[in-house]
Motif scaffolding. Structure first.
Motif, PDB file in Angstrom:
ATOM      1  N   TYR A  34      61.130  51.865  -3.790  1.00 25.84           N
ATOM      2  CA  TYR A  34      61.616  52.177  -2.451  1.00 25.84           C
ATOM      3  C   TYR A  34      62.641  53.304  -2.512  1.00 25.84           C
ATOM      4  CZ  TYR A  34      59.406  47.734  -1.494  1.00 25.84           C
ATOM      5  OH  TYR A  34      58.498  46.718  -1.396  1.00 25.84           O
ATOM      6  N   ASP A  35      62.517  54.263  -1.610  1.00 27.09           N
ATOM      7  CA  ASP A  35      63.429  55.406  -1.562  1.00 27.09           C
ATOM      8  C   ASP A  35      64.639  55.055  -0.692  1.00 27.09           C
ATOM      9  OD1 ASP A  35      64.600  57.882  -1.783  1.00 27.09           O
ATOM     10  OD2 ASP A  35      63.259  58.841  -0.339  1.00 27.09           O
ATOM     11  N   ILE A  36      65.469  54.178  -1.202  1.00 28.87           N
ATOM     12  CA  ILE A  36      66.648  53.734  -0.454  1.00 28.87           C
ATOM     13  C   ILE A  36      67.624  54.895  -0.295  1.00 28.87           C
ATOM     14  CG2 ILE A  36      68.618  52.155  -0.458  1.00 28.87           C
ATOM     15  CD1 ILE A  36      66.753  50.143  -1.916  1.00 28.87           C
ATOM     16  N   ASP A  37      67.816  55.684  -1.348  1.00 27.60           N
ATOM     17  CA  ASP A  37      68.746  56.825  -1.274  1.00 27.60           C
ATOM     18  C   ASP A  37      68.314  57.828  -0.209  1.00 27.60           C
ATOM     19  OD1 ASP A  37      70.329  55.737  -3.258  1.00 27.60           O
ATOM     20  OD2 ASP A  37      69.371  56.883  -4.872  1.00 27.60           O
ATOM     21  N   GLY A  38      67.016  58.066  -0.094  1.00 25.01           N
ATOM     22  CA  GLY A  38      66.503  58.974   0.933  1.00 25.01           C
ATOM     23  C   GLY A  38      66.785  58.455   2.335  1.00 25.01           C
ATOM     24  N   SER A  39      66.621  57.163   2.524  1.00 21.02           N
ATOM     25  CA  SER A  39      66.898  56.555   3.830  1.00 21.02           C
ATOM     26  C   SER A  39      68.394  56.586   4.144  1.00 21.02           C
ATOM     27  CB  SER A  39      66.377  55.115   3.875  1.00 21.02           C
ATOM     28  OG  SER A  39      64.964  55.115   3.890  1.00 21.02           O
ATOM     29  N   VAL A  40      69.235  56.386   3.128  1.00 23.31           N
ATOM     30  CA  VAL A  40      70.688  56.455   3.329  1.00 23.31           C
ATOM     31  C   VAL A  40      71.083  57.870   3.750  1.00 23.31           C
ATOM     32  CG1 VAL A  40      72.912  56.393   2.131  1.00 23.31           C
ATOM     33  CG2 VAL A  40      71.292  54.504   1.852  1.00 23.31           C
ATOM     34  N   ALA A  41      70.485  58.882   3.120  1.00 26.76           N
ATOM     35  CA  ALA A  41      70.781  60.272   3.488  1.00 26.76           C
ATOM     36  C   ALA A  41      70.382  60.552   4.934  1.00 26.76           C
ATOM     37  CB  ALA A  41      70.058  61.226   2.543  1.00 26.76           C
ATOM     38  N   LYS A  42      69.239  60.017   5.365  1.00 24.50           N
ATOM     39  CA  LYS A  42      68.802  60.186   6.754  1.00 24.50           C
ATOM     40  C   LYS A  42      69.765  59.501   7.719  1.00 24.50           C
ATOM     41  CE  LYS A  42      63.867  60.393   5.671  1.00 24.50           C
ATOM     42  NZ  LYS A  42      62.596  59.655   5.816  1.00 24.50           N
ATOM     43  N   LEU A  43      70.241  58.313   7.337  1.00 25.19           N
ATOM     44  CA  LEU A  43      71.205  57.597   8.177  1.00 25.19           C
ATOM     45  C   LEU A  43      72.503  58.390   8.308  1.00 25.19           C
ATOM     46  CD1 LEU A  43      70.908  53.866   7.035  1.00 25.19           C
ATOM     47  CD2 LEU A  43      70.369  54.794   9.288  1.00 25.19           C
ATOM     48  N   GLU A  44      72.982  58.934   7.196  1.00 24.38           N
ATOM     49  CA  GLU A  44      74.223  59.720   7.240  1.00 24.38           C
ATOM     50  C   GLU A  44      74.078  60.913   8.173  1.00 24.38           C
ATOM     51  OE1 GLU A  44      74.730  60.362   3.041  1.00 24.38           O
ATOM     52  OE2 GLU A  44      76.070  58.636   2.836  1.00 24.38           O
ATOM     53  N   GLU A  45      72.946  61.582   8.120  1.00 23.63           N
ATOM     54  CA  GLU A  45      72.694  62.723   9.021  1.00 23.63           C
ATOM     55  C   GLU A  45      72.641  62.265  10.476  1.00 23.63           C
ATOM     56  OE1 GLU A  45      72.592  66.085   8.622  1.00 23.63           O
ATOM     57  OE2 GLU A  45      73.419  65.509   6.665  1.00 23.63           O
TER      58      GLU A  45
ATOM     59  N   VAL B  17      75.432  50.866  -0.817  1.00 27.49           N
ATOM     60  CA  VAL B  17      74.279  50.050  -1.170  1.00 27.49           C
ATOM     61  C   VAL B  17      74.656  49.155  -2.343  1.00 27.49           C
ATOM     62  CG1 VAL B  17      71.879  50.061  -1.931  1.00 27.49           C
ATOM     63  CG2 VAL B  17      72.706  51.868  -0.411  1.00 27.49           C
ATOM     64  N   LYS B  18      74.474  47.866  -2.148  1.00 23.35           N
ATOM     65  CA  LYS B  18      74.711  46.899  -3.220  1.00 23.35           C
ATOM     66  C   LYS B  18      73.459  46.041  -3.332  1.00 23.35           C
ATOM     67  CE  LYS B  18      79.660  46.713  -2.722  1.00 23.35           C
ATOM     68  NZ  LYS B  18      80.388  47.064  -3.858  1.00 23.35           N
ATOM     69  N   GLY B  19      72.659  46.333  -4.345  1.00 20.03           N
ATOM     70  CA  GLY B  19      71.400  45.605  -4.503  1.00 20.03           C
ATOM     71  C   GLY B  19      70.461  45.949  -3.364  1.00 20.03           C
ATOM     72  N   LYS B  20      70.051  44.928  -2.626  1.00 22.83           N
ATOM     73  CA  LYS B  20      69.149  45.125  -1.485  1.00 22.83           C
ATOM     74  C   LYS B  20      69.891  45.154  -0.153  1.00 22.83           C
ATOM     75  CE  LYS B  20      65.440  42.687  -1.188  1.00 22.83           C
ATOM     76  NZ  LYS B  20      64.428  41.626  -1.184  1.00 22.83           N
TER      77      LYS B  20
ATOM     78  N   VAL C  88      61.076  50.756   3.393  1.00 27.08           N
ATOM     79  CA  VAL C  88      62.455  50.453   3.014  1.00 27.08           C
ATOM     80  C   VAL C  88      63.053  49.452   3.999  1.00 27.08           C
ATOM     81  CG1 VAL C  88      64.792  51.405   2.722  1.00 27.08           C
ATOM     82  CG2 VAL C  88      62.808  52.672   1.864  1.00 27.08           C
ATOM     83  N   LEU C  89      62.783  49.630   5.279  1.00 26.93           N
ATOM     84  CA  LEU C  89      63.296  48.729   6.317  1.00 26.93           C
ATOM     85  C   LEU C  89      62.805  47.299   6.100  1.00 26.93           C
ATOM     86  CD1 LEU C  89      65.123  49.075   8.760  1.00 26.93           C
ATOM     87  CD2 LEU C  89      63.108  49.440  10.156  1.00 26.93           C
TER      88      LEU C  89
END
Length: 135
Positions: free
Chosen positions: A33-44, A59-62, A94-95
């Motif tokens: 899962y591309d969690i980092d990619g989703s976090v970057a989208k959320l930050e934007e 992000v801590k685990g899941k 990811v969701l």
């Protein structure tokens, strides 16, 4: 002889415990899962929101912890709308894998929290009285 045997068992037990993740087997497939990619989208997404002053995502685990410092003029409905709209920024796979924890801070107000489990499609919000706290 009995003390040596019990001592050996204790050492083996504690050494084996240190080899395992604190999350156990829950994170076996996390690399899919591309969690980092989703976090970057959320930050934007949050940067584009004029009423969001500051954002912190951890992000801590899941579990993805999203801390939002927002304008005092926002109502709870406004906050919920921003959080719900931000879900569109997260890839659907990811969701369905991570849990989200929203912590919303407003000056002079207690934090407002919401969470979304990976198995649910909606954010559940805490009971909240919109009352100022004295400092």
């Amino acid at each position: 002889a009995c003390c040596i045997f019990m001592g050996t068992i204790c050492v083996v037990y504690f050494v084996n415990q240190s080899h395992y993740s604190v999350y156990g087997d829950r994170l076996i497939e996390i690399e899919n899962y591309d969690i980092d990619g989703s976090v970057a989208k959320l930050e934007e997404f949050y940067k584009k929101q004029k009423s969001v002053k500051e954002t912190s995502i951890d992000v801590k685990g899941k579990i993805v912890y999203i801390v939002l410092d927002v304008d005092n003029k926002l109502t709870n409905a406004d906050v919920q709308s921003i959080a719900t709209n931000s879900l569109k920024e997260i890839d659907s796979d990811v969701l369905g894998y991570v849990d989200l924890q929203f912590i919303v801070k407003r000056e002079s107000y207690p934090p407002y929290t919401g969470n979304k489990s990976s198995v649910n499609s909606v954010v559940s919000w805490s009971n909240y009285k919109f009352e100022k706290t004295e400092k």
